[in-house]
Structures are given as C-alpha cells and as structure tokens.
Design an enzyme around this catalytic site. Structure first.
Site, PDB file in Angstrom:
ATOM      1  N   TYR A 125       0.809  -1.216   0.000  1.00 49.89           N
ATOM      2  CA  TYR A 125       0.000   0.000   0.000  1.00 49.89           C
ATOM      3  C   TYR A 125       0.847   1.272   0.000  1.00 49.89           C
ATOM      4  CZ  TYR A 125      -4.501  -2.246   0.723  1.00 49.89           C
ATOM      5  OH  TYR A 125      -5.645  -2.977   0.560  1.00 49.89           O
ATOM      6  N   LYS A 192       3.734 -14.262   5.485  1.00 49.04           N
ATOM      7  CA  LYS A 192       4.075 -15.289   4.488  1.00 49.04           C
ATOM      8  C   LYS A 192       5.605 -15.363   4.467  1.00 49.04           C
ATOM      9  CE  LYS A 192       2.729 -18.108   1.122  1.00 49.04           C
ATOM     10  NZ  LYS A 192       1.828 -19.264   1.283  1.00 49.04           N
ATOM     11  N   ASP A 226      -2.135 -18.067   4.396  1.00 50.00           N
ATOM     12  CA  ASP A 226      -3.103 -18.974   3.755  1.00 50.00           C
ATOM     13  C   ASP A 226      -3.714 -19.923   4.794  1.00 50.00           C
ATOM     14  OD1 ASP A 226      -0.476 -19.775   3.848  1.00 50.00           O
ATOM     15  OD2 ASP A 226      -0.458 -20.828   1.942  1.00 50.00           O
ATOM     16  N   ASP A 250      -5.925  -6.070   5.369  1.00 50.52           N
ATOM     17  CA  ASP A 250      -7.082  -5.557   4.641  1.00 50.52           C
ATOM     18  C   ASP A 250      -7.983  -6.714   4.203  1.00 50.52           C
ATOM     19  OD1 ASP A 250      -8.713  -3.699   3.477  1.00 50.52           O
ATOM     20  OD2 ASP A 250      -7.586  -3.592   1.611  1.00 50.52           O
TER      21      ASP A 250
END
Ligand code: NAD
Length: 363
Positions: A125, A192, A226, A250
């Site tokens: 972002y 991640k 995930d 988000d």
C-alpha cells in the site's frame, strides 16, 4: 458532558447516507459533538485539483479526531486512494478492526470476538509503483537483473513492498499494548515469511522480538496467511488479537466481516500518535448508493469506537446496546442482513433502520 469538535468527512457513494444516519444516532446517544464537515473524493478534483484537499487534512489535524465515510477510488487508473493518502499524511499507522458477532445479524458464528490490528503505512500500500513500459520500469528491471535479484519480464508493471523494522515494531507493540489494556490474552502475527523472507520474514522476526517483552503476560503465536484464512473460516474463536502487515490485514478484515454478518456491520479506526480517523471497513458500494438501501451499522459502530476514544464511554455503550437490541428484535433489518439471516420481514431502508436505533436510544 464536554462538547467535542469532530471532523466529519461524509465521503461519497453510500457514505452520504451512512454518515447522516451516524450523526442522528450519535446525537440520540446524548453525546455532544460539533461536526466540522470536510470534503474528499472525486468531487474535489475539479474544485481543488486534488481529491484530498490540504484543508481536509488540516481539519483532521486540528481536531485530532475525525469520522469518515467511504471514498470511491477509480480502479486501475485515475487518482490514488484518498484513504491511503489520508493515512499517510497523518501517519495513522494503526488500523484497528474489531470483529464481533452481533446476535441476529446473520453471522456464521455467534461467538466471535477478535480484533484485527493492521499495519497501515507501508507494504504494497506504500504506493511505490512502476508502470509497464516506462524508462524507470526498464531501469528497475535491469537493476534487478544486474544485481542477480531475479528476472522480471520486460512487459511487467511493478509494485514495491517495503516492510520496515520501525513500522513493524510500532504495530506489533500496539497490538500487545491493546491486548493488555483490553484484558485480552493472545496476539497472533500473520505473515508469508516462508516465501518473502526479507519483508514478511522481517515482520515475523521483529514480532517475535517484541513478543518476548510481554512473555508471561500475553501469549504469542504466528500463522502463515493462507493457513490463517482456513483456520478463520473453520474456527474464528481460536483468535484474539491478530496483527498483520497492511495487505493481509485488509483482506482478513473483509474475511472477518463476512463471518459475522458482512461488511454492513464491520467498524474500524485508523490511529496515529496525534490523530484518529474512524471509518467502516466497507467501501462506497456504488451498486446500492443513493437508494437508501445501505446498512449504516458499520459507520455507527465506528462512531461508538470514536466516542470511547473521546472518553464518552457511556454514550458508546448506549449505542452498542441499541444496535444489539434492534438486531435481536429482528423486525427492522436492512437488505444485506435480511439476506444473511433469511428473515421474512420486508427489508428496512437505511432511514427506517436508523429510526429504529434512534427509538431504542430515546425510549
Ligand atoms: P464495497 O465495500 O463498497 O462493496 C462490496 C459489497 O458489499 C457491495 O455489494 C456492496 O453493496 C456491499 N456493501 C458494502 N457496504 C455495505 C453496507 N454498508 N450496507 C450494505 N451493503 C454493503 O467494496 P467495492 O465495491 O470493492 O468498492 C467500492 C469503492 O469503495 C471502490 O472505489 C473502493 O476503492 C472504495 N473503497 C473505499 C474504502 C474507504 O473509503 N475506506 C474502503 C474500501 C473500498
């Protein structure tokens, strides 16, 4: 009760309707708020040459507290997100999004009570983007090749994902301090790190360092994004306070909202050291804007968070109680919730739903 001056940015789309509903409900709660209206969005581009005029940023800075309706961002072209720009201009580095079941709101679970703490200033972002086919992009692709960082196809666009020690430390510390202040027992960091070692890996390493300082007081664990998504859907009650880099936070906010009844009831806040801007998770919902169909609950619950922040905790509690009462009664529900609950009552308009809340607050 002290009178507070609050900047109100109604936004556009359904923001016009939800902001008006929010004002009525805050007034009915007994809170004394003087609203200073400031504008942002596409309508400002013609008048001021920018969707986020300096006067709007200054108004928020001056009052220290704002509540904002959603602002439409053109997809793929046009001006950059006003929401992101406002967060960056005011250094609102925390995005706080409680995910709470409201009985009667049609959630898939009745007992969710978790808090999403999303880093708000960097990651994908940050807005550092390189357009496909430009000289700068070609240079960057050549730099990556010559630095043996990797081969990028020549027809690529590139977004940069910065994740700093400073911002990670700040957001993780905020999550732990929030947990302590609100009697919560666990913080989970989501990442991640197995794939992005220098960004998400850094996030996890710093989160572990910060967690050490809270050992024995607040539990800490971590999840890969995930697996986290799957675990959220299977059993969201296993989570308490969850801290994320910007983009995952988000996405997880909408996932959380979906588990408890949808975007219509999901509130939020953007918080910095000097200012706080309260806003619902949802966007401007162009598909239903201007039709009096929007569910104003998310913005109203964002206002309750704002009243807590202002020290008006009794007014905030009254609003939450009225919301719970209207949902529990179940006869006045907006179309989104009617669909989620399978209610047989006719859908209430935004105005009718707000009338019911005002009646619950004033009866
Ligand atoms: P959205 O949240 O506006 O809408 C997604 C779906 O949820 C739509 O079907 C919509 O009708 C429904 N919905 C959302 N809020 C609702 C409410 N209060 N009551 C009933 N139904 C509701 O997401 P989108 O369609 O992806 O985005 C639309 C615009 O909003 C885009 O321009 C986007 O950039 C912008 N946006 C702004 C903000 C913000 O200002 N903070 C946040 C997200 C998206």
């Amino acid at each position: 009760m002290a009178k507070h001056t609050v900047t109100l940015i109604p936004g556009d789309g359904i923001g016009i309707e939800t902001s008006a509903a929010m004002q009525r409900v805050v007034e009915a709660s007994g809170a004394e708020i003087e609203w200073e209206i400031a504008e942002a969005g596409a309508s400002m581009v013609e008048a001021c040459g920018t969707p986020l005029p300096d006067s709007t940023i200054e108004a928020v800075r001056r009052n220290g507290v704002a509540i904002k309706g959603p602002v439409t961002t053109p997809v793929g072209e046009g001006f950059r997100s006003v929401n992101v720009a406002l967060r960056q201009a005011l250094d609102l580095y925390v995005c706080l999004r409680p995910v709470l079941s409201i009985p009667g709101a049609g959630g898939r679970y009745d007992d969710v009570d978790l808090v999403i703490v999303r880093e708000n200033s960097e990651d994908l972002y940050a807005g550092i983007e390189f357009e496909e086919g430009t000289d700068e992009t070609r240079e960057l692709i050549e730099f990556c090749r010559s630095a043996q960082a990797g081969a990028i196809r020549p027809d690529s666009g590139i977004s940069i994902k910065p994740v700093s020690v400073t911002a990670t430390r700040n957001i993780v510390r905020y999550a732990f301090e929030y947990a302590l202040a609100h009697g919560r027992s666990k913080v989970t960091a989501v990442h991640k790190a197995n794939i992005m070692k220098h960004t998400d890996g850094l996030f996890l390493r710093v989160a572990r360092e910060v967690a050490k300082r809270y050992e024995g007081r607040i539990e800490f664990d971590d999840r890969i994004i995930d697996a986290f998504c799957m675990n959220m859907v299977i059993d969201p009650t296993q989570f308490d306070v969850i801290v994320f880099p910007n983009l995952y936070g988000d996405i997880a906010s909408d996932l959380g909202a979906g588990l408890v009844g949808g975007l219509g009831i999901a509130p939020g806040a953007n918080i910095g050291d000097g200012c706080a801007v309260f806003e619902a998770v949802h966007g401007s919902a162009p598909d239903i804007a201007g039709k009096n169909l929007a569910n104003p609950t998310a913005e109203i619950l964002s206002a309750a968070m704002m009243l807590d922040h202002l020290g008006e905790t009794a007014c905030a509690s009254r609003i939450r109680k009225a919301v719970c009462q209207v949902y529990a009664e179940g006869s006045v529900l907006t179309a989104d919730i009617r669909k989620a609950t399978g209610s047989t009552h006719a859908a209430a308009s935004c105005t009718e739903f707000t009338d019911a809340l005002v009646a619950a607050l004033t009866s």
